[in-house]
Design an enzyme around this catalytic site. Structure first.
Site, short mmCIF file in Angstrom:
data_model
loop_
_atom_site.label_atom_id
_atom_site.label_comp_id
_atom_site.label_asym_id
_atom_site.label_seq_id
_atom_site.Cartn_x
_atom_site.Cartn_y
_atom_site.Cartn_z
N ARG A 23 -74.22 -4.83 62.33
CA ARG A 23 -74.85 -3.68 61.70
C ARG A 23 -76.37 -3.74 61.90
O ARG A 23 -77.03 -4.65 61.37
CB ARG A 23 -74.54 -3.73 60.20
CG ARG A 23 -75.22 -2.67 59.41
CD ARG A 23 -75.12 -2.93 57.92
NE ARG A 23 -75.81 -1.88 57.21
CZ ARG A 23 -76.21 -1.98 55.96
NH1 ARG A 23 -75.98 -3.07 55.27
NH2 ARG A 23 -76.85 -0.98 55.41
N TYR A 28 -81.25 -6.22 60.14
CA TYR A 28 -80.57 -7.16 59.25
C TYR A 28 -80.28 -8.53 59.87
O TYR A 28 -79.77 -9.41 59.18
CB TYR A 28 -79.26 -6.52 58.74
CG TYR A 28 -79.50 -5.28 57.92
CD1 TYR A 28 -80.20 -5.34 56.72
CD2 TYR A 28 -79.05 -4.03 58.35
CE1 TYR A 28 -80.45 -4.20 55.97
CE2 TYR A 28 -79.30 -2.88 57.60
CZ TYR A 28 -79.99 -2.98 56.42
OH TYR A 28 -80.24 -1.85 55.67
N HIS A 85 -80.17 1.47 45.13
CA HIS A 85 -81.01 2.66 44.97
C HIS A 85 -80.35 3.75 44.14
O HIS A 85 -80.98 4.76 43.85
CB HIS A 85 -81.38 3.20 46.35
CG HIS A 85 -81.78 2.12 47.32
ND1 HIS A 85 -82.89 1.33 47.10
CD2 HIS A 85 -81.20 1.64 48.45
CE1 HIS A 85 -82.98 0.43 48.08
NE2 HIS A 85 -81.96 0.60 48.90
N ASP A 92 -76.40 -1.41 34.50
CA ASP A 92 -75.89 -1.66 33.15
C ASP A 92 -75.07 -2.94 33.09
O ASP A 92 -75.16 -3.69 32.11
CB ASP A 92 -75.04 -0.47 32.67
CG ASP A 92 -75.88 0.75 32.33
OD1 ASP A 92 -77.13 0.62 32.26
OD2 ASP A 92 -75.31 1.83 32.12
N LEU A 106 -82.22 -8.40 52.50
CA LEU A 106 -82.54 -9.00 53.80
C LEU A 106 -83.81 -8.37 54.37
O LEU A 106 -84.69 -9.05 54.89
CB LEU A 106 -81.37 -8.77 54.76
CG LEU A 106 -80.10 -9.54 54.40
CD1 LEU A 106 -78.88 -8.81 54.93
CD2 LEU A 106 -80.15 -10.95 54.95
N SER A 107 -83.88 -7.04 54.28
CA SER A 107 -85.03 -6.32 54.82
C SER A 107 -86.07 -6.11 53.73
O SER A 107 -85.77 -6.23 52.53
CB SER A 107 -84.58 -4.96 55.38
OG SER A 107 -84.08 -4.14 54.33
N ARG A 116 -85.64 3.92 49.74
CA ARG A 116 -85.31 2.50 49.52
C ARG A 116 -86.36 1.79 48.67
O ARG A 116 -86.21 0.62 48.33
CB ARG A 116 -85.17 1.77 50.86
CG ARG A 116 -84.02 2.25 51.70
CD ARG A 116 -83.86 1.38 52.95
NE ARG A 116 -83.18 2.13 53.99
CZ ARG A 116 -81.86 2.24 54.12
NH1 ARG A 116 -81.07 1.61 53.29
NH2 ARG A 116 -81.32 2.95 55.09
C1 DQA Z 1 -80.37 -3.98 51.88
C2 DQA Z 1 -81.35 -2.79 51.83
C3 DQA Z 1 -80.68 -1.52 51.38
O1 DQA Z 1 -81.61 -0.45 51.36
C4 DQA Z 1 -79.55 -1.15 52.31
O2 DQA Z 1 -78.86 -0.02 51.85
C5 DQA Z 1 -78.61 -2.29 52.56
C6 DQA Z 1 -79.14 -3.65 52.70
C7 DQA Z 1 -81.00 -5.24 52.47
O3 DQA Z 1 -80.41 -6.30 52.31
O4 DQA Z 1 -82.05 -5.18 53.11
O5 DQA Z 1 -77.41 -2.08 52.73
O6 DQA Z 1 -79.97 -4.28 50.54
#
Ligand code: DQA
Length: 152
Positions: A23, A28, A85, A92, A106-107, A116
């Site tokens: 992906r 990532y 998001h 909750d 990761l990002s 984001r």
């Molecule tokens: C993520 C960042 C999110 O915005 C995205 O939808 C993901 C991965 C990350 O690990 O960078 O699926 O959580």
């Protein structure tokens, strides 16, 4: 390191993270989820902590696993992925926990699209690590252990 009260940690991965490696690797990375999980278990062994991992693409399953964690583990690492998001339900569920929670991405979500930049879940976490790739998970693990370790 002196004895830690952190005996077991759960790592939860949200939707689409089962496709890591294939992906959007430029965002990532090329490691698969299995690679990351194996590294976390190994790092846990070295620190004397039992590490369990869980991934789901389904919001309700993630809520169920968080609720279960309340009874089972001493710390939680979670990458809620896209639900970060959007999900009031995950926020909750996290708010009900009485254990430290570290949100990992990761990002670097703050240098990506505007949608984001906001995390629904981060206010329910102890802290957040973003943008360090798979090392973010390993650092979160180490932080949880350090936070629960008596100073010498
Ligand atoms: C993520 C960042 C999110 O915005 C995205 O939808 C993901 C991965 C990350 O690990 O960078 O699926 O959580």
């Amino acid at each position: 390191m002196p004895a830690t009260k952190m005996k077991s940690i759960l790592v939860i991965h949200g939707p689409n993270l089962n496709r890591l490696g294939r992906r959007e690797p430029e965002i990532y990375g090329r490691h698969t989820l299995a690679d990351i999980d194996a590294e976390l278990v190994q790092a846990g062994n070295a620190l004397g902590v039992d590490v369990q991992t869980f991934q789901s693409n389904h919001e309700g399953e993630l809520v169920d696993r968080i609720q279960q964690a309340a009874e089972e583990v001493d710390g939680l690492i979670i990458n809620p992925a896209a639900y970060t998001h959007t999900s009031v339900a995950l926020r909750d569920a996290l708010l009900m926990l009485d254990i430290p929670v570290i949100e990992v991405h990761l990002s670097n979500i703050y240098r990506r699209e505007a949608f984001r930049h906001h995390s629904m879940t981060a206010p329910a976490a102890t802290g957040q690590i973003a943008g360090l790739g798979k090392n973010g998970y390993l650092l979160a693990l180490e932080a949880l252990v350090r936070m629960a370790t008596d100073a010498p």
